[in-house]
Scaffold this active site. Structure first.
Site: not given
Ligand code: NAD
Ligand code: UDP
Length: 340
Positions: A34-35, A86, A126-127, A152, A156, A180-182
């Site tokens: 949705n941009l 995020k 996310s981590a 946030y 997750k 995911y990490f960074n």
């Protein structure tokens, strides 16, 4: 026949790099975005780099009318679900927005999977779900969900629970949760990368704004941690390596017997804030102005992944260094600055 993948949030930072890798591996890609945190130009950049233009729907993933249209018309073999909000700080100020977007997008997709016989979904976790866990490196079988510091992160964790329960309760539904990490870095072309509109929270986008003179200096949040140089350690992964992790996960899920698998996507190596600053200076031949400030509330001294499971089961092997990421990110921002 080529498999078709629905990529939600496919014009965002990680999504756009993943779309490129999917196209290079001959998947048919349909993007819905949705941009809210990306630009339509990214679609042209994807076409320029890959020579292919994926189908694109500008819509909110919570919009079931649009989802019905897509699922009715195309057979979707798998979904990669990146779409979501995020910004950690914003999530503290607007928790209901974050719970709404980050949970209801997933719920809408799960409904479509049941309705249209789509069996596979890969989710961007996310981590952050490791919360206050201090045993390092983080492994997928550790307890998660305790001591998460913001809405946030909670979204997750809730998504992980939701997706696991979904896979358990349904026949022949498969879920992969990628923690995911960074992620840092950018595409080598300088056409794709990360450039947040507001003042960034994350280290690399902040460094980039300082490097191009949009911000004065970097504040290093604390140098009195119990780490070799006193600054916090994180596991920074080049976005191209992270994107490739999705292609490997997709190949796994398309033949997967298990209902739910979890993989850390990092490098397995930690770097301190000052190591990032020095790497950035060295490869880009600049001198970032920085000051040492107080600790940021909620920051853990160290976070890094064990990637043994992803290595063994997905064949995941990151190839880029933090120096590559610093070079590529700066290359992107120099081309991009002032264009938005
Ligand atoms: P991003 O903001 O660049 O990309 C997200 C994309 O989703 C954007 O293009 C945005 O416009 C779109 N979007 C947001 N809400 C939407 C909605 N309701 N409907 C349709 N599109 C929507 O973020 P990113 O860094 O590429 O992250 C992708 C995913 O990975 C997110 O779920 C994020 O939480 C997760 N993640 C990111 C990081 C990180 O550091 N970047 C770390 C761990 C997890
Ligand atoms: N950091 C910093 N200055 C900034 C932004 C971040 O020193 O302006 C530090 C932060 O304290 C952390 C590391 O950089 O140790 C990575 O922060 P980021 O927010 O990017 O990732 P996260 O802490 O969420 O893993």
């Amino acid at each position: 026949m080529n498999k078709t993948v629905l990529v939600t949030g496919g014009l965002g930072f990680i999504g756009s790099h993943t779309v490129l890798d999917l196209l290079a591996n001959d998947y048919e890609v349909i993007i819905i975005d949705n941009l809210v945190n990306s630009h339509i130009e990214v679609l042209d950049h994807i076409a320029t780099i890959s020579g292919k233009k994926p189908l694109f729907f500008e819509a909110d993933v919570r919009n079931e009318e649009v989802l019905n249209k897509i699922f009715k018309e195309y057979h979707i073999d798998a979904i990669i679900h990146f779409a979501g909000l995020k910004a950690v700080g914003e999530s503290v100020k607007k928790p209901t927005l974050y719970y709404d977007v980050n949970i209801n997008t997933t719920l809408a997709l799960l409904k479509m999977m049941k309705k249209y016989n789509c069996h596979n979904i890969i989710f961007s976790s996310s981590a952050t779900v490791y919360g206050e866990s201090r045993e390092l490196p983080f492994t997928e079988n550790m307890n998660v969900g305790v001591g998460i510091k913001n809405p946030y992160g909670e979204t997750k964790y809730i998504n992980e629970l939701l997706l696991k329960d979904f896979a358990t309760s349904e026949d022949d539904m498969h879920v992969i949760l990628l923690r995911y990490f960074n992620p840092i870095g950018a595409h080598k072309s300088g056409l794709l990368g990360e450039d947040p509109k507001d003042i960034p929270n994350n280290l690399m986008p902040y460094v980039l704004k300082v490097a191009v003179g949009e911000l004065d200096h970097l504040t290093v949040f604390g140098d009195d941690y119990d780490t070799p140089d006193g600054t916090c350690i994180r596991d920074y992964i080049h976005v191209l390596d992270l994107a490739h992790g999705h292609v490997l996960a997709l190949s796994k899920i398309l033949g997967m017997k298990d209902k739910c698998e979890i993989y850390n996507l990092g490098t397995g190596k930690g770097s301190s804030v000052l190591e990032i600053v020095h790497a950035f200076n060295n490869v880009n031949h600049i001198k970032l102005p920085y000051v040492i400030g107080p600790r940021r509330e909620g920051d853990a001294a160290m976070s890094f992944a064990s990637i043994e499971k992803a290595r063994k089961e997905l064949g995941f092997e990151p190839i880029y260094t933090i120096e590559d990421a610093c070079l590529d990110a700066f290359n992107f921002i120099k081309k991009h600055v002032g264009k938005e």
